[in-house]
Design a protein around this motif. Structure first.
Motif, mmCIF file in Angstrom:
data_model
loop_
_atom_site.group_PDB
_atom_site.id
_atom_site.type_symbol
_atom_site.label_atom_id
_atom_site.label_comp_id
_atom_site.label_asym_id
_atom_site.label_seq_id
_atom_site.Cartn_x
_atom_site.Cartn_y
_atom_site.Cartn_z
ATOM 1 N N SER A 252 0.811 -1.224 0.000
ATOM 2 C CA SER A 252 0.000 0.000 0.000
ATOM 3 C C SER A 252 0.839 1.267 0.000
ATOM 4 O O SER A 252 0.568 2.203 0.733
ATOM 5 N N ALA A 254 1.746 4.265 -2.386
ATOM 6 C CA ALA A 254 1.482 4.945 -3.656
ATOM 7 C C ALA A 254 2.739 5.691 -4.073
ATOM 8 O O ALA A 254 3.327 6.420 -3.274
ATOM 9 N N LYS B 267 0.643 18.695 -3.040
ATOM 10 C CA LYS B 267 0.046 17.915 -1.944
ATOM 11 C C LYS B 267 0.733 18.272 -0.622
ATOM 12 O O LYS B 267 0.068 18.488 0.400
ATOM 13 N N SER B 270 -0.434 21.468 0.639
ATOM 14 C CA SER B 270 -1.778 21.374 1.216
ATOM 15 C C SER B 270 -1.749 20.707 2.586
ATOM 16 O O SER B 270 -2.691 20.830 3.364
ATOM 17 N N SER B 291 -1.944 4.851 9.209
ATOM 18 C CA SER B 291 -3.315 4.439 8.937
ATOM 19 C C SER B 291 -3.425 3.211 8.058
ATOM 20 O O SER B 291 -4.521 2.796 7.724
ATOM 21 N N SER B 292 -2.297 2.635 7.648
ATOM 22 C CA SER B 292 -2.386 1.520 6.695
ATOM 23 C C SER B 292 -2.783 0.229 7.379
ATOM 24 O O SER B 292 -2.728 0.099 8.578
ATOM 25 N N ASN C 183 -11.397 9.336 -10.910
ATOM 26 C CA ASN C 183 -10.371 10.262 -10.438
ATOM 27 C C ASN C 183 -10.552 11.653 -11.049
ATOM 28 O O ASN C 183 -10.429 12.664 -10.357
ATOM 29 N N GLU C 187 -11.225 14.968 -8.736
ATOM 30 C CA GLU C 187 -10.397 16.168 -8.807
ATOM 31 C C GLU C 187 -11.247 17.389 -9.150
ATOM 32 O O GLU C 187 -11.052 18.476 -8.603
ATOM 33 N N VAL C 190 -13.269 18.497 -6.000
ATOM 34 C CA VAL C 190 -12.451 19.167 -4.986
ATOM 35 C C VAL C 190 -11.979 20.538 -5.484
ATOM 36 O O VAL C 190 -11.986 21.522 -4.741
ATOM 37 N N SER C 261 -3.975 7.275 -11.881
ATOM 38 C CA SER C 261 -5.207 6.897 -11.187
ATOM 39 C C SER C 261 -4.975 5.711 -10.260
ATOM 40 O O SER C 261 -5.466 5.677 -9.129
ATOM 41 N N GLU C 263 -2.243 4.896 -8.763
ATOM 42 C CA GLU C 263 -1.539 5.339 -7.551
ATOM 43 C C GLU C 263 -2.490 6.027 -6.579
ATOM 44 O O GLU C 263 -2.344 5.902 -5.361
ATOM 45 N N LYS C 266 -4.221 3.365 -4.793
ATOM 46 C CA LYS C 266 -3.320 2.768 -3.803
ATOM 47 C C LYS C 266 -3.205 3.678 -2.571
ATOM 48 O O LYS C 266 -3.181 3.199 -1.434
ATOM 49 N N LYS C 267 -3.116 4.968 -2.833
ATOM 50 C CA LYS C 267 -3.075 5.926 -1.716
ATOM 51 C C LYS C 267 -4.335 5.760 -0.857
ATOM 52 O O LYS C 267 -4.248 5.727 0.375
ATOM 53 N N ARG C 269 -6.154 3.115 -0.530
ATOM 54 C CA ARG C 269 -6.017 1.870 0.246
ATOM 55 C C ARG C 269 -5.161 2.114 1.476
ATOM 56 O O ARG C 269 -5.472 1.634 2.573
ATOM 57 N N SER C 270 -4.062 2.864 1.288
ATOM 58 C CA SER C 270 -3.159 3.099 2.419
ATOM 59 C C SER C 270 -3.818 3.973 3.483
ATOM 60 O O SER C 270 -3.382 4.004 4.630
ATOM 61 N N MET C 271 -4.877 4.683 3.094
ATOM 62 C CA MET C 271 -5.625 5.493 4.059
ATOM 63 C C MET C 271 -6.743 4.682 4.718
ATOM 64 O O MET C 271 -7.570 5.223 5.463
ATOM 65 N N GLY C 272 -6.787 3.375 4.401
ATOM 66 C CA GLY C 272 -7.774 2.517 5.041
ATOM 67 C C GLY C 272 -9.147 2.560 4.388
ATOM 68 O O GLY C 272 -10.151 2.210 5.012
ATOM 69 N N THR C 284 -8.592 11.065 -1.375
ATOM 70 C CA THR C 284 -7.153 11.295 -1.584
ATOM 71 C C THR C 284 -6.911 12.707 -2.109
ATOM 72 O O THR C 284 -5.846 13.274 -1.913
ATOM 73 N N VAL C 285 -7.871 13.249 -2.819
ATOM 74 C CA VAL C 285 -7.747 14.621 -3.319
ATOM 75 C C VAL C 285 -8.171 15.601 -2.236
ATOM 76 O O VAL C 285 -7.552 16.644 -2.021
ATOM 77 N N SER C 287 -8.445 15.121 1.070
ATOM 78 C CA SER C 287 -8.143 14.806 2.472
ATOM 79 C C SER C 287 -7.386 15.888 3.209
ATOM 80 O O SER C 287 -7.366 15.920 4.421
ATOM 81 N N SER C 288 -6.775 16.804 2.485
ATOM 82 C CA SER C 288 -5.992 17.807 3.195
ATOM 83 C C SER C 288 -6.832 19.023 3.542
ATOM 84 O O SER C 288 -6.328 20.018 4.024
ATOM 85 N N VAL D 257 -4.059 13.245 -11.707
ATOM 86 C CA VAL D 257 -4.608 12.713 -12.951
ATOM 87 C C VAL D 257 -4.758 13.837 -13.985
ATOM 88 O O VAL D 257 -4.425 13.659 -15.165
#
Lengths: 292, 292, 292, 292
Positions: A252, A254, B267, B270, B291-292, C183, C187, C190, C261, C263, C266-267, C269-272, C284-285, C287-288, D257
């Protein structure tokens, strides 16, 4: 460890076995296309007819194959390593393969009583010729210790990284980083050129700064001329990018820059550049020169 | 050229003017926040109340501002450079700006009879302190020749690149390459870590190979610890990536890896990391650790 | 074809077997967690204890598993399909798998005398419930013809695409396109939001234009609220992106937008977010938001 | 509002002014290349010699220019809008420009006592011809209300989005989303083709699913044939991607993207495809067909 088997005489394997010969090791070589052995024979090597024959003859055998498929077939196919491996036999696979492939080979060999060490290298043709590789070993620690005299000939430094798979993984991480850097470099060269700057001056400037590195220095002048003599073939670099991205997928992670770089290498492959040096990815950025 | 004006005392400007003082130049400094001048005064500098006042006093004035907006306002605003520039006056802008900004300043100054040289630098805090910058000059060749004694103090090497704008462009190309490399490096470190490898060993391996470079060596150990003391602030790196991509846009150069890197820097901005070192882009890859 | 076996009762499989029951088919269901069968039994289904038992009982068996590993294990493991497949038995695998997995299953089944059809679907939970899937069949043409009454219940349209593997490939191409579109959409939402526009107005504008499509219309309002009820889980979408990129790799097709896209997924996924709907890539876009 | 000025007769402007004529409005047209006015004159239009002349004659004037530079020059240059704008005069700019350009025009016009509305549109050649545009207005609300009879002719729906700049921003968000979708679509078509699938079947499958949309349906068959008749020129789409990314940059929104898509459009420009339809980005994915 005076008698060593050596499987695979591509660009890397040939340079490495030559070094072993010139340092006084007795080397028995094998290559799928046997004629590739001729030059080694001139320098004193013996030829083994099959991987199995080499294993039978030598207590220590090194393999340096081009990809996971080749690494697997040399072990598992008819007349392969497995047919002769066993107690007292040692197998060191220095090919760049994924961790899964390495584990599969490790299990097969250790289940027959053999010892296994994976030991992929960092460095391509020139370091291989100069005995200046960096060796990333993992697996059987005792075999690592026994192999140190060989590693001292082939490389300038070796690391023992723990369990089987870690050598493969470290190699992928290094090559992924290198592959993205090559793309960064290519984009810089083309941007300089198309913006009216002298690309050679860019090389001079880069070489004086914080990101100066041997790869830029060595390959830059060739790239400017559109010359890509294959030290590390692009198709192999792209394979490593792919495997590194797959490793990231498993964990996981990216990696958007590596992913973009991988697509550039794929583009280069689709342009028929796969057998040139991986610096030929430069052409994917520059290729529209004539048509713009 | 014993009397030199110096506008802008940020991280870079301060280090550079200190070097000039310690090499025996008389320096008259100005900074928007005047209190930043105090330390320089302790080392012998004189303070100019406004950019115009500095120009009036000194035959040669150097500017080192943080971005194009600052570079423009110091010249064009009230009490700015333009009010006193003229025949016999020389202005050297060492800020990193886009070619368009540089041209605008050049035209304004030369139309008043002054001489202009753009001279952005490669290198951040440490090279600035050590007088080891690389200077990318363009514009008035006679002024470049006259400024060489100063450049010898500030840098280890200077280039004269031709017409105004070329210094700015070369700087952008270098920083774009560096920015993509930093992303490649960050992805490598995180991939190593999440794959069960020791990131420090990765640094050791990289430092022995073809892509070994001072930036990896210097910043790597800090990045592993999540420490990003600002040598080159991330927001400035991202600005340079943006300007380099715009330069590519003008010249129809597609640069997918730089574009992906630029988004990673955005990113990071941000995420509130804009004032940290640009190596903090590492956090965009690593940030999901917990968080993974 | 009144008696049908059905293996796999996830989100999709449950909806599909319910439709078969409500259209008068006799259905024998099996699921790894057998309790998932209970609701189907209430609607008239019979339970098979193992995949082998289902095959033994039914002339036609449909499988709808979550991924290639599950599709393989249902066939090859103990009490699996292979133990009872044979002459006169028909197996239709509607899971989304890669072409290689599909070929492996096809070969195993046909070598035992059974007939095989792969028939992955386009469409997720809602179309599955409404019998509005699009079915991408490939393999045994005679079995396709025989299965048409079933496909008429499950879908609004079916295609016969030729040799085994082509259904899987078509599915991957469709899902890859969809994943990149998601994706693009995220984008856009957001960017609208952070630029001071009303994201709901963006949805209204999009719905009137050339890119209006059911996915934007259906998922957009939920995404704006940060709600991602899983119709098509993100981890499965990412798996399809990965497999589609691998298919591109095999055929030397560089696909930079799909790679970017992937990646992002995957990001996510890594954020759960892997078990939420794939529209959660929006996070992922976005989140900040809080930290900017 | 029977008498309307119309500045700019490109693909869009011509179709729009034709619609106004055919719905009974008196239209005074101007175009930089005046010969472009001829066909409109045949349908009843009057020609204004300069933008200033059009403004002088008409209470309401609409502009539809190709890019920010053109939109600015029509207003600010000699014989431009500003020379005649003033109290009682209304200016509606329907060009796609960035918010900064729009604000600059707005300030100039309102400071002279004129009323300003920005009203960029979503939709290209065909919707323009059919009066089916979507109009994204912002600025002077009273002018928006007065212009509704005109908007009813030109479009199927209009939105009032608040302060000046919001119309431009909404337009960019929509076009950015569309540009990324076009890349996703192109990659899908090429992947299908190179994987041995029929691209036309892909179009059929897509048209039945959750991502079916008019753009895929309309442009897909042409793209498969490598035909890209310009409805929305690629260079304008790339300009909008660039501006949207710049908007994201201002607001710290990373959009990987869109960034990858923008590079693909830049690649297409470098291949000399800038004047074709933006669907010609398909060639950047497909272009290596012959050389692989």
């Amino acid at each position: 460890m005076e008698e060593i088997g050596f499987l695979g005489l591509g660009i890397m394997g040939k340079a490495m076995s030559m070094n072993l010969l010139s340092h006084g090791f007795k080397v028995t070589v094998w290559n799928r296309t046997l004629s590739r052995c001729d030059e080694l024979v001139k320098h004193g090597a013996t030829v083994g007819e099959t991987p199995a024959a080499v294993i039978k003859k030598c207590k220590y055998t090194i393999a340096m194959l081009s990809d996971p498929a080749a690494a697997l077939s040399v072990v598992f196919e008819k007349d392969g390593v497995l047919e002769q491996i066993g107690s007292g036999k040692n197998y060191i696979d220095m090919s760049t393969v994924d961790a899964e492939t390495s584990s599969k080979i490790s299990e097969a060999i250790t289940s027959k009583g053999g010892y296994f060490l994976e030991a992929p290298v960092s460095g391509s043709k020139k370091p291989a010729e100069d005995g200046q590789l960096v060796i990333l070993a993992a697996g059987e620690k005792a075999l690592y210790d026994a192999a140190l005299p060989v590693f001292d000939v082939l490389g300038k430094k070796s690391f023992f990284l723990g369990q089987v798979g870690n050598g493969a993984k470290m190699k992928l991480v290094v090559n992924m980083t290198m592959g993205s850097m090559m793309n960064a470099f290519s984009e810089g060269i083309v941007l300089a050129d198309k913006s009216g700057l002298n690309p050679q001056t860019l090389l001079d400037v880069l070489d004086l700064g914080a990101i100066a590195n041997p790869m830029f220095k060595m390959k830059g002048p060739f790239m400017i001329q559109g010359s890509y003599p294959p030290a590390f073939p692009l198709k192999h670099q792209q394979k490593d990018m792919r495997l590194a991205l797959a490793l990231g997928d498993e964990n996981s992670v990216a990696m958007p820059v590596a992913a973009a770089s991988n697509e550039a290498f794929k583009k280069a492959r689709s342009m028929g550049l796969g057998d040139l040096d991986f610096s030929a990815v430069h052409e994917t950025v520059a290729s529209s020169k004539s048509s713009s």
